[in-house]
Design a protein around this motif. Structure first.
Motif, PDB file in Angstrom:
ATOM      1  N   LYS A   4       0.853  -1.187   0.000  1.00 42.58           N
ATOM      2  CA  LYS A   4       0.000   0.000   0.000  1.00 42.58           C
ATOM      3  C   LYS A   4       0.884   1.230   0.000  1.00 42.58           C
ATOM      4  O   LYS A   4       1.918   1.254   0.667  1.00 42.58           O
ATOM      5  N   ILE A   5       0.463   2.223  -0.753  1.00 43.31           N
ATOM      6  CA  ILE A   5       1.192   3.491  -0.779  1.00 43.31           C
ATOM      7  C   ILE A   5       0.172   4.613  -0.631  1.00 43.31           C
ATOM      8  O   ILE A   5      -0.835   4.640  -1.334  1.00 43.31           O
ATOM      9  N   THR A   6       0.415   5.485   0.308  1.00 47.58           N
ATOM     10  CA  THR A   6      -0.515   6.579   0.568  1.00 47.58           C
ATOM     11  C   THR A   6      -0.241   7.739  -0.378  1.00 47.58           C
ATOM     12  O   THR A   6       0.842   7.842  -0.965  1.00 47.58           O
ATOM     13  N   GLU A   8       0.260  10.668   0.568  1.00 48.44           N
ATOM     14  CA  GLU A   8       1.352  11.419   1.183  1.00 48.44           C
ATOM     15  C   GLU A   8       2.707  10.838   0.770  1.00 48.44           C
ATOM     16  O   GLU A   8       3.656  11.571   0.498  1.00 48.44           O
ATOM     17  N   GLU A   9       2.798   9.511   0.725  1.00 45.24           N
ATOM     18  CA  GLU A   9       4.047   8.871   0.298  1.00 45.24           C
ATOM     19  C   GLU A   9       4.339   9.174  -1.177  1.00 45.24           C
ATOM     20  O   GLU A   9       5.487   9.446  -1.540  1.00 45.24           O
ATOM     21  N   ILE A  10       3.316   9.131  -2.003  1.00 53.36           N
ATOM     22  CA  ILE A  10       3.484   9.438  -3.425  1.00 53.36           C
ATOM     23  C   ILE A  10       4.033  10.854  -3.576  1.00 53.36           C
ATOM     24  O   ILE A  10       4.991  11.088  -4.310  1.00 53.36           O
ATOM     25  N   ARG A  11       3.420  11.789  -2.851  1.00 50.77           N
ATOM     26  CA  ARG A  11       3.881  13.180  -2.913  1.00 50.77           C
ATOM     27  C   ARG A  11       5.338  13.283  -2.466  1.00 50.77           C
ATOM     28  O   ARG A  11       6.127  14.015  -3.069  1.00 50.77           O
ATOM     29  N   LYS A  12       5.680  12.544  -1.409  1.00 47.60           N
ATOM     30  CA  LYS A  12       7.050  12.582  -0.895  1.00 47.60           C
ATOM     31  C   LYS A  12       8.024  12.026  -1.931  1.00 47.60           C
ATOM     32  O   LYS A  12       9.045  12.645  -2.246  1.00 47.60           O
ATOM     33  N   TYR A  13       7.698  10.871  -2.509  1.00 46.32           N
ATOM     34  CA  TYR A  13       8.583  10.243  -3.495  1.00 46.32           C
ATOM     35  C   TYR A  13       8.730  11.095  -4.753  1.00 46.32           C
ATOM     36  O   TYR A  13       9.766  11.070  -5.413  1.00 46.32           O
ATOM     37  N   THR A  18       3.111  19.153   0.135  1.00 53.37           N
ATOM     38  CA  THR A  18       1.728  18.982   0.574  1.00 53.37           C
ATOM     39  C   THR A  18       1.273  20.271   1.241  1.00 53.37           C
ATOM     40  O   THR A  18       1.888  20.698   2.223  1.00 53.37           O
TER      41      THR A  18
END
Length: 156
Positions: A4-6, A8-13, A18
């Protein structure tokens, strides 16, 4: 393996900032947008089609490409949403204790009674048509989304 990828994680990567909003602001803007329909295709374009046309790779490229294609979209959506927020602000000023009490009473008393009696009326009518019996659901059955039964049991 399930991963699972949130968002927020997508934005970070993807190194995408944000935005921070005060408490309740984002949900209120979202609600106003639902009423205003500010981000509908007729205002901002059909995003699923636009992203397919886009040949770039970065967020900056996407922003530049999109704004060339739809130069007024962000402003138009913003105006529609701001107008609806103003209408909501005006409505909020009309809400007092009496109004909230009326709303709660209607929900808890009237709508509950109507819903339960409506279900029973439907069950009675169905049982009448099938020439059988009916019963309303028990609390544990209601929690599973069951309203009642027609002709599936015997009275004891």
């Amino acid at each position: 393996m399930k991963i699972k990828i949130t968002i927020e994680e997508i934005r970070k990567y993807l190194d995408i900032e944000t935005p921070e909003f005060p408490k309740y602001v984002a949900p209120l803007i979202n609600l106003a947008n639902q009423y205003a329909q500010g981000t509908r295709p007729r205002v901002v374009g059909q995003m699923s089609e636009l992203i397919q046309e886009f040949e770039g790779k970065t967020l900056k490229e996407w922003e530049e490409w999109y704004l060339k294609k739809k130069p007024d979209a962000i402003e138009n959506a913003t105006e529609k949403i701001l107008q609806k927020l103003e209408e909501l602000r005006n409505a909020m000023n009309k809400i007092d204790q009496h109004t909230v009490e009326q709303w709660v009473r209607d929900l808890v008393i009237v709508k509950t009674f109507t819903r339960l009696r409506f279900q029973e009326a439907i069950l009675k009518k169905g049982a009448e048509i099938k020439r059988t019996n009916y019963r309303l659901a028990k609390p544990d059955e209601e929690s599973k989304g069951i309203d009642g039964y027609i002709g599936l049991f015997q009275y004891l």
